[in-house]
Design an enzyme around this catalytic site. Structure first.
Site, PDB file in Angstrom:
ATOM      1  N   ASP A   2       3.860   6.044   7.176  1.00  9.52           N
ATOM      2  CA  ASP A   2       4.568   7.038   6.381  1.00  9.52           C
ATOM      3  C   ASP A   2       4.029   7.093   4.953  1.00  9.52           C
ATOM      4  OD1 ASP A   2       5.538   4.668   5.420  1.00  9.52           O
ATOM      5  OD2 ASP A   2       7.631   5.029   5.964  1.00  9.52           O
ATOM      6  N   SER A   3       3.076   6.205   4.634  1.00 11.43           N
ATOM      7  CA  SER A   3       2.384   6.290   3.338  1.00 11.43           C
ATOM      8  C   SER A   3       1.637   7.610   3.187  1.00 11.43           C
ATOM      9  CB  SER A   3       1.411   5.120   3.173  1.00 11.43           C
ATOM     10  OG  SER A   3       0.569   4.982   4.304  1.00 11.43           O
ATOM     11  N   ASP A  17       4.421   5.112  12.587  1.00 12.60           N
ATOM     12  CA  ASP A  17       5.504   4.670  11.717  1.00 12.60           C
ATOM     13  C   ASP A  17       6.754   5.519  11.963  1.00 12.60           C
ATOM     14  OD1 ASP A  17       6.114   2.708   9.908  1.00 12.60           O
ATOM     15  OD2 ASP A  17       4.818   3.477   8.321  1.00 12.60           O
ATOM     16  N   LYS A  37       6.429   1.497  14.700  1.00 20.02           N
ATOM     17  CA  LYS A  37       6.747   0.480  13.699  1.00 20.02           C
ATOM     18  C   LYS A  37       7.957   0.945  12.910  1.00 20.02           C
ATOM     19  CE  LYS A  37       4.653   0.100   9.650  1.00 20.02           C
ATOM     20  NZ  LYS A  37       5.811   0.037   8.709  1.00 20.02           N
ATOM     21  N   GLU A  87      10.873  -0.465   9.678  1.00 19.98           N
ATOM     22  CA  GLU A  87      11.091  -1.409   8.592  1.00 19.98           C
ATOM     23  C   GLU A  87      12.475  -2.049   8.684  1.00 19.98           C
ATOM     24  OE1 GLU A  87      10.467   0.543   4.891  1.00 19.98           O
ATOM     25  OE2 GLU A  87       8.393   1.114   5.337  1.00 19.98           O
ATOM     26  N   GLU A 110       4.689  -7.575   4.059  1.00 18.15           N
ATOM     27  CA  GLU A 110       4.116  -6.879   2.905  1.00 18.15           C
ATOM     28  C   GLU A 110       4.622  -7.444   1.581  1.00 18.15           C
ATOM     29  OE1 GLU A 110       3.601  -2.407   0.957  1.00 18.15           O
ATOM     30  OE2 GLU A 110       4.443  -2.628   2.969  1.00 18.15           O
TER      31      GLU A 110
END
Length: 655
Positions: free
Chosen positions: A67-68, A106, A135, A137, A204
């Site tokens: 999502d970056s 993501d 993925k 978070e 991270e």
């Protein structure tokens, strides 16, 4: 503990889908196999087809469509605005570009807040985009959601530590786990994700010791980003590591390239060529048969243009002495570009003693492998005899492009090329673009003896930072762009003549009135790069990646700048070091001329480059230990034997 945990790789929940077809590399097995063999996994973010193709070509173990993309592709301040539709769109492109690589999508912010919705979105991502896994978070908070997705048959990668989707709750992009409570929570989060069925966890922006401990206690691979080297693998953002994204660069990012500068430079050249109407050139346009054009003109009543009488321009004879890589690159730019506004046409010749090279150029053309990998062919006149070149008149411009050990011989040939009355014409000039010091003095001494009627030798000094290499007889490779600078006064006829010669080319000439600064700036670069690449047997790019090589560059630059300053030359250490590193990057594929000479077993330019620095340093009482050691190594009788193997930097200065 680490050896024991290898026997049980995934939890029972995930094991049932970990056995995806072993014949298809695009599965979580790619990480599992590396984990078993205790080899670090290499992962990258990627958001489009082109970058995915390159990532797979490099053999990375996995690609995350992160999502970056919201920040690096869409210019958002953070990742929270990214949608499932955007992730699916970009994942499709990545899957197409990397069909044999593990691709992970993501799950964006808001797509897994509720378990049922999370399962539905994860299934949609797998079905519509073709990713192998998802993925998300979070730790204990999302463990039940992870379990639900895993039980639906979808592999899940966890993500703890700095979780960008929670940036508002975390108070910004801050390192996590620095206190006992925070670090303990990270451990609990990691264990919860493993028990929920994650096949791997991203850690991270976490202190190295905490990441290492978590890696040791888990039975699944950990992938670090800003978590130190002891995790089971690493991941970096494509745009960060390649120097494409300049808005923000995390501490943990290492830039392996600086493509932003290269791209901006290329775009500036494009803009310049369009503005000058030199692009598209003849090689880029399509033609039609004259008979068809006549029919077209007749149909649309296009009047026939009156024939234009071409005005014959005076011709200027240009001779390049030395048909090595740089001489040939210069020749290709002169014949390959035309400056219509010039009041002269140019008749170009290259002079070389390499007979096979000369014959190949005359019979087949000069072949140049361009920076983009394409090969172009240029019609160039080559000769081994200066007398043959001047049968129809002397040369007007003579470029000296030989190695410094051949300067004396080249100056004798220049005497012949200039004819019986050299420099009487105020546009007749000799230009040396050689490395090192002392070449100008040799040329001046030789050519002065041929001057009559009081005409002074008109000799200009210059430098070029372009990179090139001989591929074969009649063929060279352009390995890097750089500046070309000549000392002179704008407005003088011979200076304007040289500028016009290279106008519209990739070899534009800048004019500088500070000769010593120009020469010594180039000398610093040559002294730091050429002998090190020769002795280490590496390209410029490989030298740039060597930690020990970088330390030696700093020492050599420091010594050379100290000598220059003692001579009253206005250069400084920081600018010189920066310039040297920029040349290394821009010419990363280049094999320095000294490396090529050493490999061919011929005399190098070490005397004119580092030897000159040593000579001046000893005269002025400056410590030049590092330069002297390099000179000694490259002048030893065994230097030819050294061309067969590499020498490590430690061997230069073993004490």
């Amino acid at each position: 503990m680490r050896n024991q945990r290898r026997h049980r790789l995934f939890s029972p929940i995930t094991y049932r889908f970990s056995a995806q077809s072993s014949t298809n590399r695009a599965s979580i097995l790619s990480l599992q196999e590396k984990y078993i063999d205790k080899e670090p996994s290499v992962l990258l973010t990627s958001y489009d087809y082109t970058s995915a193709v390159l990532a797979e070509a490099a053999g990375v173990d996995g690609i995350l469509v992160g999502d970056s993309l919201g920040m690096v592709m869409n210019g958002k301040d953070d990742t929270t605005a990214v949608t499932v539709d955007e992730i699916i769109y970009h994942s499709k492109s990545v899957r197409k570009g990397a069909p044999q690589t593990l691709v992970i999508g993501d799950m964006p912010f808001g797509s897994y807040e509720f378990k049922e919705e999370a399962v539905k979105n994860a299934i949609r991502m797998i079905k519509e985009s073709g990713v192998n896994a998802v993925k998300l978070e979070g730790g204990q908070r999302v463990a039940d959601t992870v379990k639900g997705i895993v039980e639906s048959g979808i592999p899940v990668m966890g993500h703890i530590g700095l979780t960008p989707q929670s940036i508002n709750a975390l108070g910004g992009f801050k390192t996590q786990g620095r206190t006992l409570d925070d670090a303990s929570k990270l451990v609990d989060d990691a264990i919860a994700l493993q028990e929920a069925g994650c096949f791997s966890i991203v850690i991270e922006s976490v202190p190295q010791k905490i990441a290492e401990y978590i890696t040791e206690i888990l039975n699944i691979p950990t992938i670090g980003i800003g978590a130190g080297p002891k995790t089971d693998g690493q991941i970096l953002v494509w745009h960060d590591m390649l120097g494409l994204f300049s808005d923000f660069s995390p501490k943990f990012t290492k830039r392996y390239a600086n493509l932003r500068n290269d791209i901006v430079s290329a775009l500036n050249v494009y803009k310049k060529e369009v503005g000058e109407r030199s692009f598209p050139g003849k090689e880029h346009i399509y033609k039609m048969k004259q008979v068809e054009w006549d029919k077209f003109r007749e149909k649309y009543n296009i009047p026939k243009l009156p024939s234009q009488q071409k005005t014959e321009k005076p011709r200027k004879k240009v001779v390049i002495i030395g048909a090595g890589s740089m001489g040939c690159l210069m020749a290709s730019q002169i014949v390959g570009k035309h400056y219509p506004e010039s009041k002269y046409d140019f008749d170009l010749h290259v002079l070389s003693s390499w007979e096979e090279h000369v014959n190949r150029i005359n019979n087949e053309g000069l072949k140049v492998v361009m920076l983009d990998g394409s090969t172009k062919n240029y019609k160039v006149k080559a000769s081994t005899s200066p007398e043959e070149i001047i049968k129809d008149g002397p040369a007007d411009i003579v470029f000296i492009m030989v190695k410094s050990p051949q300067t004396k011989v080249a100056s004798e040939k220049a005497r012949i090329l200039l004819g019986d009355h050299p420099f009487r014409n105020n546009e007749q000039v000799v230009v040396t673009m050689q490395n090192g010091l002392g070449n100008f003095e040799i040329l001046h001494q030789c050519l002065s003896s041929n001057v009559v009627n009081g005409y002074e030798p008109r000799i200009l000094q210059g430098v070029t930072n372009h990179g090139g290499a001989i591929v074969d007889a009649g063929k060279v490779r352009h390995t890097g762009l750089g500046k070309s600078i000549i000392h002179g006064n704008t407005g003088h006829a011979h200076v304007e003549l040289i500028q016009n010669l290279f106008r519209n080319s990739n070899f534009p000439i800048e004019i500088s009135q500070d000769l010593d600064e120009v020469i010594w700036n180039k000398l610093v670069v040559n002294a730091a790069i050429n002998p090190l690449t020769a002795l280490m047997q590496v390209t410029n790019g490989e030298l740039a990646m060597s930690t020990e090589g970088q330390l030696m560059i700093e020492r050599i630059v420091e010594e050379t700048v100290s000598v220059a300053k003692a001579r009253g030359i206005n250069i400084n250490y920081n600018d010189s070091l920066k310039n040297t590193k920029e040349v290394l990057q821009k010419t990363s594929q280049n094999r320095s001329s000294m490396l090529q000479d050493l490999q061919r077993g011929v005399r190098t330019e070490i005397d004119a480059i580092n030897g000159s620095i040593v000579e001046w340093g000893e005269k002025l009482g400056i410590d030049v230990t590092w330069n002297k050691r390099l000179v000694d190594l490259l002048k030893e009788p065994s230097s030819r034997a050294k061309s067969m193997f590499r020498i490590t930097p430690k061997e230069f200065f073993p004490n």
